[in-house]
Enzyme design. Structure first.
Site, short mmCIF file in Angstrom:
data_model
loop_
_atom_site.label_atom_id
_atom_site.label_comp_id
_atom_site.label_asym_id
_atom_site.label_seq_id
_atom_site.Cartn_x
_atom_site.Cartn_y
_atom_site.Cartn_z
N SER A 215 -1.84 48.68 40.33
CA SER A 215 -1.17 47.67 41.15
C SER A 215 0.07 48.26 41.80
CB SER A 215 -0.82 46.45 40.31
OG SER A 215 -0.02 46.80 39.20
N GLY A 217 2.61 46.12 43.61
CA GLY A 217 3.51 45.07 44.06
C GLY A 217 3.06 44.45 45.37
N GLY A 220 -0.21 45.38 47.06
CA GLY A 220 -1.51 45.00 46.52
C GLY A 220 -1.97 45.89 45.39
N ASP A 247 1.39 41.23 34.40
CA ASP A 247 0.77 40.59 33.24
C ASP A 247 -0.25 39.54 33.68
OD1 ASP A 247 2.67 42.14 31.90
OD2 ASP A 247 4.12 40.49 31.93
#
Length: 306
Positions: A215, A217, A220, A247
C-alpha cells in the site's frame, strides 16, 4: 470466523490539534483513548463490518486490564495471553495535515508466554476462515514469531494475511503466508513509484509463493500474485486521520480471503475500506457510508508483466 493476531497491542491515545509545531505547546481539541495496535484495529474493523472475529495476542499490567475491559464492548472476542509486564501505550497527534505517532516498545515476552499464545492460536483456528496478523513484535518474542504462526495456520488449512516489516515480514513470506500486506515504508520505498513498488511486491511474492500487496497511501496500492500484477488508486482523495488505514486494508484482505473472492474484487474492496478509515476520527473504525460509496467506485487495473 476470522482470527486476528496482535502480538503487541497498545492503549492508543489520540490528541487532535490544529497544527503540530515542534518545540511549542499545543491546545488539544479532542482526546480519544481506546484499545489499539495494528491487529486490534484490524479486528475492530472486521467487527464493525459484521464479521465474527476473535483476537489473540499478549496483555499485561494495568494497561492490559484496561485494554481487555475496553474491548468487551467492541464486538471482538478476545483470547489474549497474560504476561507479567505492562501493555504499551501509543500516542498519535493528529492535525489538519497528518498524524504523528509515538510507539512504546511493549512488555518483554518470556518463552512460556509464547508457548501459551501459540497453543491458544492453534485452538482458535478450528472453524476459522482466515487469520490476519498485524504489527510489531514485543521484546523477547521469537525471531520467527509470525512465521511460526503462519506455519501453524497452514497446517490447519487456514489462509493468512501478514502486515509487518523487516525480518519478520521476510520470514513470514518464506513460511508461505497467503498474503503479505506491508506499506511502502515497510518495504523501504518511502518515495518509490509504481514500478519500484511492483518490484518490491514481486520480490516478496517470489519468496514463498504468496500474494504481496504493497500500500502507498494516497497513491493506492499494487499487488503481485505469481504472474499477475495489479494497481489501484482511491477513486477520490480523502482527508482525515491516516492512522489505521493500513489496518483496515488488512481487514479487507482477510475478509476477501474468507469469502474466496477474486483478487480484483478483494483489492477494490480493501482499498475502499482503507480510504474510509482515513475519514474516521480514530484508528480501528471506518466511515461506513463513505466505504459503501467508494466500494462502488473503486477499480483495479491489470498491469502487464515487464
Amino acid at each position: 470466523m476470522i482470527l486476528a493476531v496482535c502480538l503487541n497491542p497498545a492503549v492508543d491515545v489520540t490528541y487532535s490539534v490544529t497544527a503540530l509545531r515542534h518545540g511549542t505547546s499545543h491546545p488539544v481539541s479532542a482526546v480519544h483513548r481506546r484499545a489499539g495496535g495494528k491487529g486490534v484495529n484490524a479486528a475492530r474493523v472486521l467487527a464493525q463490518l459484521g464479521e465474527a472475529v476473535t483476537l489473540c495476542g499478549f496483555a499485561g499490567g494495568g494497561t492490559g486490564r484496561w485494554l481487555r475491559d475496553e474491548l468487551s464492548g467492541s464486538g471482538v472476542t478476545e483470547r489474549l495471553t497474560g504476561v507479567a509486564g505492562d501493555t504499551r501505550q501509543s500516542v498519535a497527534v493528529v492535525d489538519d495535515a497528518d498524524a504523528t505517532v509515538f510507539n512504546e516498545p511493549g512488555p518483554v515476552v518470556a518463552d512460556g508466554d509464547w508457548d501459551r499464545l501459540a497453543d491458544t492460536f492453534a485452538q482458535q483456528l478450528a472453524g476459522c476462515a482466515a487469520a490476519v496478523m498485524s504489527g510489531s513484535v514485543p521484546p523477547g518474542a521469537p525471531a520467527d514469531a509470525y512465521a511460526s504462526l503462519v506455519r501453524i495456520a497452514r497446517a490447519h488449512g487456514v489462509p493468512t494475511v501478514v502486515d509487518t516489516s523487516g525480518a519478520h515480514l521476510r520470514a513470514a513470506a518464506d513460511a508461505g503466508a497467503t498474503v503479505l500486506a506491508p506499506n511502502r515504508d515497510e518495504v523501504g520505498l518511502p518515495s518509490g513509484g509504481r514500478a519500484e513498488l511492483l518490484a518490491a511486491a514481486a520480490e516478496l511474492s517470489g519468496r514463498g509463493g504468496g500474494t504481496a500487496v504493497v500500500s502507498a497511501g494516497r497513491d493506492g496500492l499494487v499487488a503481485v500474485s505469481g504472474e499477475h500484477r495489479w494497481a489501484a488508486r482511491p477513486p477520490r482523495q480523502v482527508t482525515g486521520n491516516p492512522t489505521g488505514a493500513g489496518d483496515a486494508l488488512s481487514a479487507g484482505l482477510a475478509r476477501g480471503l474468507a469469502r474466496e473472492a477474486t483478487w480484483p474484487l478483494v483489492l477494490a474492496d480493501a482499498l475502499a475500506l482503507a480510504a474510509a478509515a482515513v475519514a474516521a476520527p480514530v484508528a480501528g473504525t471506518v466511515d461506513l457510508d463513505l466505504y459503501r460509496e467508494l466500494a462502488d467506485l473503486s477499480t483495479v487495473e491489470d498491469v502487464p508483466c515487464p
